[in-house]
Design a protein around this motif. Structure first.
Motif, PDB file in Angstrom:
ATOM      1  N   ALA A 105       0.783  -1.261   0.151  1.00  0.00           N
ATOM      2  CA  ALA A 105       0.012  -0.113  -0.113  1.00  0.00           C
ATOM      3  C   ALA A 105       0.896   1.308   0.018  1.00  0.00           C
ATOM      4  N   LEU A 106       0.406   2.515  -0.663  1.00  0.00           N
ATOM      5  CA  LEU A 106       1.192   3.282  -0.717  1.00  0.00           C
ATOM      6  C   LEU A 106       0.392   4.647  -0.087  1.00  0.00           C
ATOM      7  N   LEU A 107       1.065   5.516   0.956  1.00  0.00           N
ATOM      8  CA  LEU A 107       0.534   6.668   1.459  1.00  0.00           C
ATOM      9  C   LEU A 107       1.159   7.990   1.046  1.00  0.00           C
ATOM     10  N   PHE A 108       0.400   8.822   0.327  1.00  0.00           N
ATOM     11  CA  PHE A 108       1.132  10.098  -0.309  1.00  0.00           C
ATOM     12  C   PHE A 108       0.849  11.019   0.890  1.00  0.00           C
ATOM     13  N   LEU A 109       1.842  11.583   1.663  1.00  0.00           N
ATOM     14  CA  LEU A 109       1.771  12.385   2.681  1.00  0.00           C
ATOM     15  C   LEU A 109       2.420  13.906   2.417  1.00  0.00           C
ATOM     16  N   HIS A 110       1.626  14.760   2.556  1.00  0.00           N
ATOM     17  CA  HIS A 110       2.542  16.186   2.364  1.00  0.00           C
ATOM     18  C   HIS A 110       3.266  16.549   3.466  1.00  0.00           C
ATOM     19  N   ALA A 111       4.234  17.371   3.155  1.00  0.00           N
ATOM     20  CA  ALA A 111       5.276  17.557   4.137  1.00  0.00           C
ATOM     21  C   ALA A 111       4.599  18.425   5.301  1.00  0.00           C
ATOM     22  N   ASP A 112       3.472  19.172   5.318  1.00  0.00           N
ATOM     23  CA  ASP A 112       2.871  19.745   6.356  1.00  0.00           C
ATOM     24  C   ASP A 112       1.799  19.298   6.964  1.00  0.00           C
ATOM     25  N   THR A 113       1.591  17.837   6.750  1.00  0.00           N
ATOM     26  CA  THR A 113       0.589  16.959   7.200  1.00  0.00           C
ATOM     27  C   THR A 113       0.859  16.105   8.200  1.00  0.00           C
ATOM     28  N   VAL A 114       0.110  15.969   9.276  1.00  0.00           N
ATOM     29  CA  VAL A 114       0.285  14.850  10.313  1.00  0.00           C
ATOM     30  C   VAL A 114      -0.599  13.907  10.400  1.00  0.00           C
ATOM     31  N   LEU A 115      -0.411  12.716  10.383  1.00  0.00           N
ATOM     32  CA  LEU A 115      -1.227  11.544  10.372  1.00  0.00           C
ATOM     33  C   LEU A 115      -1.828  11.444  11.836  1.00  0.00           C
ATOM     34  N   PRO A 116      -3.076  10.943  11.923  1.00  0.00           N
ATOM     35  CA  PRO A 116      -3.590  10.645  13.417  1.00  0.00           C
ATOM     36  C   PRO A 116      -2.933   9.272  13.904  1.00  0.00           C
ATOM     37  N   GLU A 117      -3.314   9.090  14.961  1.00  0.00           N
ATOM     38  CA  GLU A 117      -2.620   7.829  15.653  1.00  0.00           C
ATOM     39  C   GLU A 117      -3.530   6.583  15.108  1.00  0.00           C
ATOM     40  N   GLN A 118      -2.695   5.616  14.978  1.00  0.00           N
ATOM     41  CA  GLN A 118      -3.037   4.307  14.601  1.00  0.00           C
ATOM     42  C   GLN A 118      -3.409   4.340  13.208  1.00  0.00           C
ATOM     43  N   ALA A 119      -2.714   5.209  12.408  1.00  0.00           N
ATOM     44  CA  ALA A 119      -2.913   5.500  10.888  1.00  0.00           C
ATOM     45  C   ALA A 119      -2.664   4.167   9.991  1.00  0.00           C
ATOM     46  N   GLY A 120      -1.701   3.552  10.507  1.00  0.00           N
ATOM     47  CA  GLY A 120      -1.227   2.292   9.926  1.00  0.00           C
ATOM     48  C   GLY A 120      -2.360   1.219   9.753  1.00  0.00           C
ATOM     49  N   SER A 121      -2.790   0.970  11.162  1.00  0.00           N
ATOM     50  CA  SER A 121      -3.929  -0.046  11.227  1.00  0.00           C
ATOM     51  C   SER A 121      -5.043   0.368  10.509  1.00  0.00           C
ATOM     52  N   LEU A 122      -5.367   1.837  10.524  1.00  0.00           N
ATOM     53  CA  LEU A 122      -6.822   2.311   9.893  1.00  0.00           C
ATOM     54  C   LEU A 122      -6.605   2.153   8.399  1.00  0.00           C
ATOM     55  N   ILE A 123      -5.322   2.340   7.717  1.00  0.00           N
ATOM     56  CA  ILE A 123      -5.286   2.199   6.483  1.00  0.00           C
ATOM     57  C   ILE A 123      -5.425   0.620   6.142  1.00  0.00           C
ATOM     58  N   ALA A 124      -4.669  -0.061   6.749  1.00  0.00           N
ATOM     59  CA  ALA A 124      -4.958  -1.512   6.482  1.00  0.00           C
ATOM     60  C   ALA A 124      -6.395  -1.995   6.458  1.00  0.00           C
ATOM     61  N   THR A 125      -6.987  -1.751   7.801  1.00  0.00           N
ATOM     62  CA  THR A 125      -8.551  -2.260   7.705  1.00  0.00           C
ATOM     63  C   THR A 125      -9.217  -1.571   6.543  1.00  0.00           C
ATOM     64  N   ALA A 126      -9.069  -0.151   5.920  1.00  0.00           N
ATOM     65  CA  ALA A 126      -9.880   0.560   4.826  1.00  0.00           C
ATOM     66  C   ALA A 126      -9.370  -0.495   3.678  1.00  0.00           C
ATOM     67  N   LEU A 127      -8.216  -0.847   3.324  1.00  0.00           N
ATOM     68  CA  LEU A 127      -7.828  -1.603   2.201  1.00  0.00           C
ATOM     69  C   LEU A 127      -8.331  -2.915   2.098  1.00  0.00           C
ATOM     70  N   ALA A 129      -4.264  13.211   2.812  1.00  0.00           N
ATOM     71  CA  ALA A 129      -3.558  12.074   2.830  1.00  0.00           C
ATOM     72  C   ALA A 129      -3.967  10.616   2.181  1.00  0.00           C
ATOM     73  N   ILE A 130      -4.048  10.615   0.570  1.00  0.00           N
ATOM     74  CA  ILE A 130      -4.596   9.771  -0.043  1.00  0.00           C
ATOM     75  C   ILE A 130      -3.667   8.387   0.206  1.00  0.00           C
ATOM     76  N   PHE A 131      -4.396   7.244   0.117  1.00  0.00           N
ATOM     77  CA  PHE A 131      -3.741   5.910   0.320  1.00  0.00           C
ATOM     78  C   PHE A 131      -4.384   5.135  -0.699  1.00  0.00           C
ATOM     79  N   VAL A 132      -3.498   4.184  -1.190  1.00  0.00           N
ATOM     80  CA  VAL A 132      -3.896   3.244  -2.425  1.00  0.00           C
ATOM     81  C   VAL A 132      -3.240   2.060  -2.378  1.00  0.00           C
ATOM     82  N   ARG A 133      -3.805   1.007  -2.861  1.00  0.00           N
ATOM     83  CA  ARG A 133      -2.885  -0.289  -3.198  1.00  0.00           C
ATOM     84  C   ARG A 133      -1.990  -0.088  -4.230  1.00  0.00           C
ATOM     85  N   ARG A 134      -0.780  -0.433  -3.964  1.00  0.00           N
ATOM     86  CA  ARG A 134       0.314  -0.449  -5.182  1.00  0.00           C
ATOM     87  C   ARG A 134      -0.079  -0.792  -6.301  1.00  0.00           C
TER      88      ARG A 134
END
Length: 240
Positions: free
Chosen positions: A91-113, A154-159
């Motif tokens: 999975a790819l997560l595109f994160l702008h340099a002035d953007t901060v992720l929420p806690e547990q972002a990794g597991s949230l993305i995994a669940t969503a995908l 913070a767009i994320f997508v399956r590679r």
């Protein structure tokens, strides 16, 4: 092609995450951003800095805090594509340099995908102007209604899907909207209600109402077929 990509994505199991951070002259805040990704790196996420030709100490400061630094021509689309080309995650997560992720972002993305092939977070704009929460709420609602995401979310997508679509279009502005339109043909996005925090510095620097009008004008012009390079110049972003 959409059906083929959708079937391919359905067979995949997302097991790893690559975070691509496009940056240009972000020395003042790159360390703080990357330090917040340390826990995700420890959990196995790959962090890639995609630099667009910084003339300050962005790259030197980032080196100890990332897995890879990719040098690319200036332009978020080109930088993010260069980072994605070297990503190892499913999975790819595109994160702008002035953007901060929420806690547990990794597991949230995994669940969503597990159910969708792409998605984005709700957004909160950091700043003092009283209109910033209203703007963020409007952005979130518009995105949820239209299925179109902005890069600040913070767009994320399956590679595999990103690669099948040949990544971001190499345009100077609106690359996030253009990618969203193609991804939407495969599936609606996972619209996570957990919020990323993005800087409201541009809104406050240039005036909130001026920026609102400018962004709506540029967005309308883009959908009517205007040249993205001309829009980038009008936005104040001068491609090299």
């Amino acid at each position: 092609m959409g059906g083929e990509v959708s079937r391919l994505a359905a067979r995949l199991t997302m097991t790893s995450l690559s975070i691509i951070v496009p940056a240009l002259d972000e020395a003042g805040q790159i360390v703080a951003l990357l330090a917040r990704l340390a826990a995700l790196r420890l959990a196995g996420a790959q962090v890639i800095l995609a630099d667009g030709g910084s003339t300050d100490r962005t790259v030197a400061l980032a080196l100890p805090l990332v897995d890879l630094v990719v040098h690319a021509p200036r332009g978020r689309a080109l930088q993010m594509n260069a980072g994605a080309a070297l990503a190892s995650g499913d999975a790819l997560l595109f994160l702008h340099a002035d953007t901060v992720l929420p806690e547990q972002a990794g597991s949230l993305i995994a669940t969503a995908l597990r159910e969708r092939v792409w998605g984005r977070f709700d957004i909160r704009l950091d700043g003092t102007h009283r209109m910033l929460p209203v703007i963020a709420a409007m952005m979130n609602r518009r995105s949820r209604l239209t299925g179109i995401a902005t890069g600040d979310q913070a767009i994320f997508v399956r590679r595999a899907v990103f690669e099948q679509l040949a990544g971001y279009a190499p345009i100077a502005l609106m690359e996030d909207l253009e990618l969203s339109r193609r991804l939407k043909k495969i599936s609606r996005p996972a619209c996570l209600r957990e919020r990323v925090t993005s800087s409201g510095r541009r809104w406050e620097k240039h005036g909130v109402w001026h920026t609102i009008v400018l962004m709506w004008r540029l967005r309308l012009a883009y959908f009517l077929g205007a040249d993205p390079r001309a829009l980038a110049i009008a936005y104040g972003y001068l491609p090299r």
